[in-house]
Write a protein that holds these residues in place. Structure first.
Motif, PDB file in Angstrom:
ATOM      1  N   THR A   1       3.410   6.825   4.606  1.00  0.00           N
ATOM      2  CA  THR A   1       2.433   5.765   4.840  1.00  0.00           C
ATOM      3  C   THR A   1       1.152   6.063   4.075  1.00  0.00           C
ATOM      4  O   THR A   1       0.838   7.234   3.805  1.00  0.00           O
ATOM      5  CB  THR A   1       2.127   5.652   6.333  1.00  0.00           C
ATOM      6  N   PRO A   2       0.384   5.035   3.733  1.00  0.00           N
ATOM      7  CA  PRO A   2      -0.878   5.266   3.026  1.00  0.00           C
ATOM      8  C   PRO A   2      -1.817   6.157   3.825  1.00  0.00           C
ATOM      9  O   PRO A   2      -1.846   6.105   5.052  1.00  0.00           O
ATOM     10  CB  PRO A   2      -1.446   3.851   2.855  1.00  0.00           C
ATOM     11  N   ALA A   3      -2.584   6.996   3.128  1.00  0.00           N
ATOM     12  CA  ALA A   3      -3.494   7.934   3.777  1.00  0.00           C
ATOM     13  C   ALA A   3      -4.894   7.339   3.896  1.00  0.00           C
ATOM     14  O   ALA A   3      -5.301   6.489   3.101  1.00  0.00           O
ATOM     15  CB  ALA A   3      -3.537   9.230   2.998  1.00  0.00           C
ATOM     16  N   ILE A   4      -5.631   7.772   4.911  1.00  0.00           N
ATOM     17  CA  ILE A   4      -7.031   7.395   5.088  1.00  0.00           C
ATOM     18  C   ILE A   4      -7.834   8.680   5.245  1.00  0.00           C
ATOM     19  O   ILE A   4      -7.521   9.532   6.094  1.00  0.00           O
ATOM     20  CB  ILE A   4      -7.227   6.495   6.330  1.00  0.00           C
ATOM     21  N   VAL A   5      -8.864   8.853   4.423  1.00  0.00           N
ATOM     22  CA  VAL A   5      -9.678  10.065   4.463  1.00  0.00           C
ATOM     23  C   VAL A   5     -11.154   9.674   4.490  1.00  0.00           C
ATOM     24  O   VAL A   5     -11.521   8.531   4.173  1.00  0.00           O
ATOM     25  CB  VAL A   5      -9.401  10.969   3.246  1.00  0.00           C
ATOM     26  N   CYS A   6     -11.982  10.640   4.868  1.00  0.00           N
ATOM     27  CA  CYS A   6     -13.422  10.413   4.838  1.00  0.00           C
ATOM     28  C   CYS A   6     -13.940  10.530   3.411  1.00  0.00           C
ATOM     29  O   CYS A   6     -13.361  11.242   2.587  1.00  0.00           O
ATOM     30  CB  CYS A   6     -14.128  11.431   5.728  1.00  0.00           C
TER      31      CYS A   6
ATOM     32  N   ALA B   1      -8.119  15.067  -0.294  1.00  0.00           N
ATOM     33  CA  ALA B   1      -7.050  14.116   0.030  1.00  0.00           C
ATOM     34  C   ALA B   1      -5.780  14.556  -0.676  1.00  0.00           C
ATOM     35  O   ALA B   1      -5.807  15.375  -1.606  1.00  0.00           O
ATOM     36  CB  ALA B   1      -7.441  12.705  -0.396  1.00  0.00           C
ATOM     37  N   SER B   2      -4.660  14.015  -0.218  1.00  0.00           N
ATOM     38  CA  SER B   2      -3.384  14.340  -0.860  1.00  0.00           C
ATOM     39  C   SER B   2      -2.402  13.205  -0.655  1.00  0.00           C
ATOM     40  O   SER B   2      -2.561  12.375   0.243  1.00  0.00           O
ATOM     41  CB  SER B   2      -2.809  15.642  -0.301  1.00  0.00           C
ATOM     42  N   ALA B   3      -1.392  13.176  -1.528  1.00  0.00           N
ATOM     43  CA  ALA B   3      -0.295  12.208  -1.413  1.00  0.00           C
ATOM     44  C   ALA B   3       0.993  12.947  -1.734  1.00  0.00           C
ATOM     45  O   ALA B   3       1.030  13.760  -2.665  1.00  0.00           O
ATOM     46  CB  ALA B   3      -0.501  11.040  -2.362  1.00  0.00           C
ATOM     47  N   THR B   4       2.040  12.689  -0.959  1.00  0.00           N
ATOM     48  CA  THR B   4       3.308  13.372  -1.156  1.00  0.00           C
ATOM     49  C   THR B   4       4.416  12.365  -1.397  1.00  0.00           C
ATOM     50  O   THR B   4       4.575  11.414  -0.623  1.00  0.00           O
ATOM     51  CB  THR B   4       3.662  14.251   0.055  1.00  0.00           C
TER      52      THR B   4
ATOM     53  N   THR C   1       5.970   4.673  -8.276  1.00  0.00           N
ATOM     54  CA  THR C   1       5.669   4.283  -6.901  1.00  0.00           C
ATOM     55  C   THR C   1       4.189   4.495  -6.632  1.00  0.00           C
ATOM     56  O   THR C   1       3.643   5.567  -6.914  1.00  0.00           O
ATOM     57  CB  THR C   1       6.503   5.108  -5.910  1.00  0.00           C
ATOM     58  N   ALA C   2       3.533   3.462  -6.084  1.00  0.00           N
ATOM     59  CA  ALA C   2       2.096   3.510  -5.838  1.00  0.00           C
ATOM     60  C   ALA C   2       1.794   4.194  -4.505  1.00  0.00           C
ATOM     61  O   ALA C   2       2.475   3.961  -3.502  1.00  0.00           O
ATOM     62  CB  ALA C   2       1.514   2.106  -5.848  1.00  0.00           C
ATOM     63  N   PHE C   3       0.755   5.037  -4.506  1.00  0.00           N
ATOM     64  CA  PHE C   3       0.268   5.700  -3.301  1.00  0.00           C
ATOM     65  C   PHE C   3      -1.238   5.452  -3.227  1.00  0.00           C
ATOM     66  O   PHE C   3      -1.993   5.967  -4.045  1.00  0.00           O
ATOM     67  CB  PHE C   3       0.549   7.201  -3.340  1.00  0.00           C
ATOM     68  N   THR C   4      -1.660   4.655  -2.263  1.00  0.00           N
ATOM     69  CA  THR C   4      -3.076   4.325  -2.125  1.00  0.00           C
ATOM     70  C   THR C   4      -3.702   5.199  -1.057  1.00  0.00           C
ATOM     71  O   THR C   4      -3.206   5.277   0.079  1.00  0.00           O
ATOM     72  CB  THR C   4      -3.263   2.845  -1.761  1.00  0.00           C
TER      73      THR C   4
END
Length: 231
Positions: free
Chosen positions: A139-144, A149-152, A208-211
């Motif tokens: 699922t898309p990540a939400i960070v401050c 941040a990271s995406a896997t 593949t897009a990772f937002t």
């Protein structure tokens, strides 16, 4: 009065002697039979392995044809099985550049030197490797804001992940790692993961897009702290 010579391996002259009784013998003008060297086709390189829907490297003349008259004409051919051959239209130069391929294909070059006939180079096989599927992810990540941040991404079997800043083109910002790590992110950003087969080097046709969404992240007020004005 006539003569049929046997097979020749070197240039040879022939003449006919004619004798008539006491009138002696005379010889005809000689005829030269020129014997050309054995015609050989030369070589066109070695087998190649490419990715689906790409073009192989140009087929160069690694060994020139030899023998015959020294004057040659060429015709390139292709085959899907290495046995049945088809002429390639307008492919009559010593070298040949193929278009993109989507299936395995053999190539060879026919060399003609009249009157010595036609010989064929050893064929070479172009192996076309399939493209891997695009990676999958969570699922898309939400960070401050201004935090790490990271995406896997999850690659298909036998693949690793390369990361890009755009959906197409560009240079990879990270390679060979399923997880992309960003030290600090100031704004919502989309990254793109591409599968790469570690054996063939072939890459997925799509990314593949990772937002990663950046939130202001308001810090809660400690209720035990009061301003002087409110004391």
């Amino acid at each position: 009065s006539t003569y049929t010579p046997s097979a020749l391996t070197a240039t040879t002259y022939f003449r006919r002697n004619v004798t008539s009784g006491s009138c002696g013998t005379v010889s005809s003008t000689s005829v030269q039979i020129t014997v050309y060297a054995n015609l050989t086709a030369g070589a066109i390189g070695t087998a190649q392995s490419i990715c689906y829907n790409t073009a192989p490297a140009a087929f160069t003349q690694t060994t020139a044809p030899a023998g015959g008259t020294g004057t040659y004409s060429f015709q390139w051919q292709y085959s899907t099985d290495g046995s049945n051959w088809t002429n390639i239209s307008n492919a009559t130069a010593a070298t040949y550049t193929s278009g993109v391929l989507t299936a395995n294909r053999y190539f060879r070059r026919a060399v003609t030197s009249t009157p010595c006939g036609t010989v064929y180079s050893t064929s070479i096989l172009i192996t076309v490797n399939a493209l891997p599927a695009a990676p999958t992810g969570g699922t898309p990540a939400i960070v401050c804001i201004n935090t790490a941040a990271s995406a896997t991404a999850t690659p298909p079997s036998g693949c690793t992940i390369d990361w890009y800043a755009a959906a197409t083109g560009g240079t990879a910002i990270a390679t060979g790692n399923n997880t992309l790590s960003i030290a600090s992110l100031a704004a919502t950003t989309t990254y793109y993961a591409e599968s790469r087969n570690t054996t063939t080097g072939c890459k997925s046709a799509t990314r593949t897009a990772f937002t990663i969404t950046v939130s202001p992240c308001v810090v809660p007020v400690n209720p035990h702290l009061r301003s002087r004005a409110g004391n």
